[in-house]
Design an enzyme around this catalytic site. Structure first.
Site, PDB file in Angstrom:
ATOM      1  N   SER A 167      23.337  12.871  91.217  1.00 49.77           N
ATOM      2  CA  SER A 167      21.883  13.342  91.213  1.00 49.77           C
ATOM      3  C   SER A 167      21.279  12.671  92.737  1.00 49.77           C
ATOM      4  CB  SER A 167      21.045  12.284  90.276  1.00 49.77           C
ATOM      5  OG  SER A 167      19.611  12.690  90.331  1.00 49.77           O
ATOM      6  N   TYR A 193      17.755   5.162  86.152  1.00 44.85           N
ATOM      7  CA  TYR A 193      18.543   6.561  86.386  1.00 44.85           C
ATOM      8  C   TYR A 193      19.218   6.506  87.654  1.00 44.85           C
ATOM      9  CZ  TYR A 193      19.766  11.406  86.641  1.00 44.85           C
ATOM     10  OH  TYR A 193      20.503  12.572  86.629  1.00 44.85           O
ATOM     11  N   SER A 233      21.630   4.015  87.944  1.00 44.67           N
ATOM     12  CA  SER A 233      23.145   4.200  87.401  1.00 44.67           C
ATOM     13  C   SER A 233      23.887   5.125  88.240  1.00 44.67           C
ATOM     14  CB  SER A 233      22.949   4.685  86.013  1.00 44.67           C
ATOM     15  OG  SER A 233      22.233   6.018  85.910  1.00 44.67           O
ATOM     16  N   LYS A 234      23.216   6.267  88.817  1.00 43.94           N
ATOM     17  CA  LYS A 234      23.799   7.290  89.448  1.00 43.94           C
ATOM     18  C   LYS A 234      24.437   6.828  90.922  1.00 43.94           C
ATOM     19  CE  LYS A 234      23.624  10.767  86.781  1.00 43.94           C
ATOM     20  NZ  LYS A 234      24.718  11.544  86.252  1.00 43.94           N
TER      21      LYS A 234
END
Length: 222
Positions: free
Chosen positions: A106, A119, A122-123
């Protein structure tokens, strides 16, 4: 070999493609799922040639100050640890086949969005994992590719559910893309991921991060 919690969607795939597709209805965050998926793939197809790691959730969306860190842990179980477990389980077989790992990344792994700390982190962790995977294993390929802003249920959730916890500027970007019809059809990044998994890529792309519309990936659009 398709793995997800969505039984109806998986059964539709199996019905559409017959013996070309086998499915496992399971939660990727459960530790046993990776071993089950690898075992079924070997049982039905005899080898593992590629892994496409696509599972991911956006929730929780909130400022760091207000966030529930326990919800971060759940997100990391799905977005990061499930991928680590699957790759680890598949790795001996990928080495035999000189196989490939394609990670769905992402832009949030590189750029900050208000409320997206969990998020994005984590990416970013997944991106580092992929580069380390290549560093440690000369017999396989691995690559990270961000799909762009795609017309999926995650975008619907941003507009209708998570927007209240984002900044107006961040939310406006996604609202405008939807309003103007500029969200990518899922088939576009799916084609790139599939072609990467099947064809592989030049050595100089190995272990690196790209966006789906980068020039070096154009040949994978068809």
């Amino acid at each position: 070999m398709a793995v997800a919690r969505s039984q109806a969607a998986l059964e539709q795939l199996e019905s559409q493609y017959g013996d070309r597709v086998k499915v496992l209805v399971a939660d990727v965050s459960e530790p046993e799922t990776a071993e089950k998926a690898v075992g079924l793939a070997l049982e039905h197809f005899g080898s593992i040639d590629s892994v496409v790691a696509n599972a991911g959730i956006l929730d929780p969306v909130d400022s760091i100050e207000k966030s529930d860190v326990n919800k971060w842990r759940k997100l990391f179980e799905i977005n990061f640890f499930s991928v680590a477990q699957l790759v680890q389980a598949a790795l001996p077989h990928l080495k035999k086949s000189h196989g490939r790992v394609v990670a769905v990344l992402s832009g949030a792994s590189k750029n900050a969005y208000y409320g997206w700390a969990a998020y994005g982190a984590s990416k970013a962790a997944l991106n580092h994992f992929i580069s380390t995977l290549v560093e440690e294993n000369i017999d396989i390929q691995a690559i990270s590719v961000a799909p762009g802003v795609v017309a999926t249920s995650m975008q619907k959730d941003i507009r209708e559910k998570f927007g209240k916890n984002m900044s107006e500027e961040s939310l406006k970007k996604f609202l405008d893309l939807h309003k103007n019809g500029d969200l990518l059809p899922p088939e576009i990044p799916a084609t790139v991921y599939t072609n990467l998994a099947v064809r592989g890529w030049p050595r100089e792309l190995n272990g690196r991060y790209y966006r789906v519309n980068d020039e070096v990936l154009k040949k994978y659009l068809a």
